[in-house]
Design a protein around this motif. Structure first.
Motif, PDB file in Angstrom:
ATOM      1  N   LEU A 176      28.027 -40.826 -17.417  1.00  0.00           N
ATOM      2  CA  LEU A 176      27.810 -39.623 -18.211  1.00  0.00           C
ATOM      3  C   LEU A 176      27.774 -38.386 -17.310  1.00  0.00           C
ATOM      4  O   LEU A 176      28.413 -37.367 -17.594  1.00  0.00           O
ATOM      5  N   VAL A 177      27.069 -38.480 -16.190  1.00  0.00           N
ATOM      6  CA  VAL A 177      26.980 -37.358 -15.238  1.00  0.00           C
ATOM      7  C   VAL A 177      28.364 -37.014 -14.698  1.00  0.00           C
ATOM      8  O   VAL A 177      28.748 -35.833 -14.635  1.00  0.00           O
ATOM      9  N   ASP A 178      29.132 -38.024 -14.319  1.00  0.00           N
ATOM     10  CA  ASP A 178      30.480 -37.778 -13.776  1.00  0.00           C
ATOM     11  C   ASP A 178      31.375 -37.090 -14.803  1.00  0.00           C
ATOM     12  O   ASP A 178      32.120 -36.163 -14.463  1.00  0.00           O
ATOM     13  N   ALA A 200      28.082 -26.611 -13.850  1.00  0.00           N
ATOM     14  CA  ALA A 200      26.747 -26.951 -14.356  1.00  0.00           C
ATOM     15  C   ALA A 200      26.031 -27.940 -13.444  1.00  0.00           C
ATOM     16  O   ALA A 200      26.640 -28.610 -12.614  1.00  0.00           O
ATOM     17  N   ASP A 201      24.728 -28.030 -13.632  1.00  0.00           N
ATOM     18  CA  ASP A 201      23.938 -29.071 -12.991  1.00  0.00           C
ATOM     19  C   ASP A 201      24.165 -30.331 -13.824  1.00  0.00           C
ATOM     20  O   ASP A 201      23.491 -30.548 -14.846  1.00  0.00           O
ATOM     21  N   ALA A 202      25.149 -31.122 -13.438  1.00  0.00           N
ATOM     22  CA  ALA A 202      25.610 -32.249 -14.257  1.00  0.00           C
ATOM     23  C   ALA A 202      24.498 -33.221 -14.662  1.00  0.00           C
ATOM     24  O   ALA A 202      24.447 -33.632 -15.824  1.00  0.00           O
ATOM     25  N   ALA A 229      23.733 -33.800 -18.511  1.00  0.00           N
ATOM     26  CA  ALA A 229      23.893 -35.173 -18.997  1.00  0.00           C
ATOM     27  C   ALA A 229      22.596 -35.680 -19.617  1.00  0.00           C
ATOM     28  O   ALA A 229      22.613 -36.333 -20.664  1.00  0.00           O
ATOM     29  N   GLY A 230      21.464 -35.381 -18.991  1.00  0.00           N
ATOM     30  CA  GLY A 230      20.177 -35.794 -19.548  1.00  0.00           C
ATOM     31  C   GLY A 230      19.908 -35.138 -20.886  1.00  0.00           C
ATOM     32  O   GLY A 230      19.438 -35.784 -21.829  1.00  0.00           O
ATOM     33  N   SER A 231      20.231 -33.874 -20.990  1.00  0.00           N
ATOM     34  CA  SER A 231      20.042 -33.165 -22.250  1.00  0.00           C
ATOM     35  C   SER A 231      20.988 -33.700 -23.324  1.00  0.00           C
ATOM     36  O   SER A 231      20.596 -33.868 -24.487  1.00  0.00           O
ATOM     37  N   LEU A 232      22.224 -33.988 -22.947  1.00  0.00           N
ATOM     38  CA  LEU A 232      23.181 -34.561 -23.902  1.00  0.00           C
ATOM     39  C   LEU A 232      22.716 -35.936 -24.360  1.00  0.00           C
ATOM     40  O   LEU A 232      22.765 -36.256 -25.554  1.00  0.00           O
TER      41      LEU A 232
END
Length: 192
Positions: A130-132, A141-143, A147-150
């Motif tokens: 997800l981060v990638d 962005a701070d991936a 990703a954590g928010s998504l």
């Protein structure tokens, strides 16, 4: 561990997987798992020193299943990161809604003990993917934070959808518009 011991260990996890699927997290007691596996209520402790260890082994199956679905969803990586994220989000929501008990268990870290079972090694690659993909979509962005928010948004959509709240509030009968909106919110509108 002998083949017989591995067989019983596997059977205990299999029973737990079936039990969480049919009756939810609250049904996952050592006594009930042992009863359904056809062993004494103390037998699981020979293979899982704590109840948390057994729950973690059951959750590991869920993460393995979700990882397989995620890999199938993103395919060979030739689609754009945004397309892969859409497919991954769809696979996540489908898993969460069709495996509600397992999904709940997998994210109840208050109930899980990863220790030597490799639970973190099974769950973190999903988040890394997800981060990638977020990084490939929003390099500015701070991936990990995006990703954590998504992930939190997808988890919330799954939970509220399973309760019927979002259908009532939005008047829709498909989670796809919510998925698109969550992606647009976290990644910006999709360029066409």
């Amino acid at each position: 561990m002998t083949d017989e011991e591995m067989g019983l260990r596997t059977r205990l996890v299999d029973v737990g997987v079936d039990l969480v699927a049919t009756e939810g997290v609250q049904a996952l007691t050592l006594r009930e798992i042992a009863r359904r596996a056809g062993v004494s209520h103390g037998a699981p402790r020979r293979y899982f020193p704590t109840h948390l260890e057994l729950l973690s082994a059951i959750a590991r199956r869920g993460f393995t299943d979700l990882a397989t679905r995620a890999a199938e969803a993103v395919g060979d990586g030739t689609a754009s990161p945004r397309q892969q994220l859409t497919a991954l989000g769809r696979a996540y929501l489908d898993f969460a809604l069709t495996h509600r008990g397992m999904h709940e268990l997998m994210f109840r870290h208050d109930l899980l003990e990863s220790g030597h079972l490799g639970l973190r090694e099974t769950s973190l690659p999903l988040f890394s993917l997800l981060v990638d993909l977020v990084g490939g979509t929003r390099p500015d962005a701070d991936a990990p934070l995006v990703a954590g928010s998504l992930l939190a948004s997808l988890h919330g959509i799954a939970q509220l959808w399973s309760w019927g709240s979002l259908q009532l509030a939005t008047g829709i009968d498909d989670f796809e518009p919510l998925l698109r909106t969550a992606l647009d919110t976290h990644l910006g509108p999709e360029s066409r």
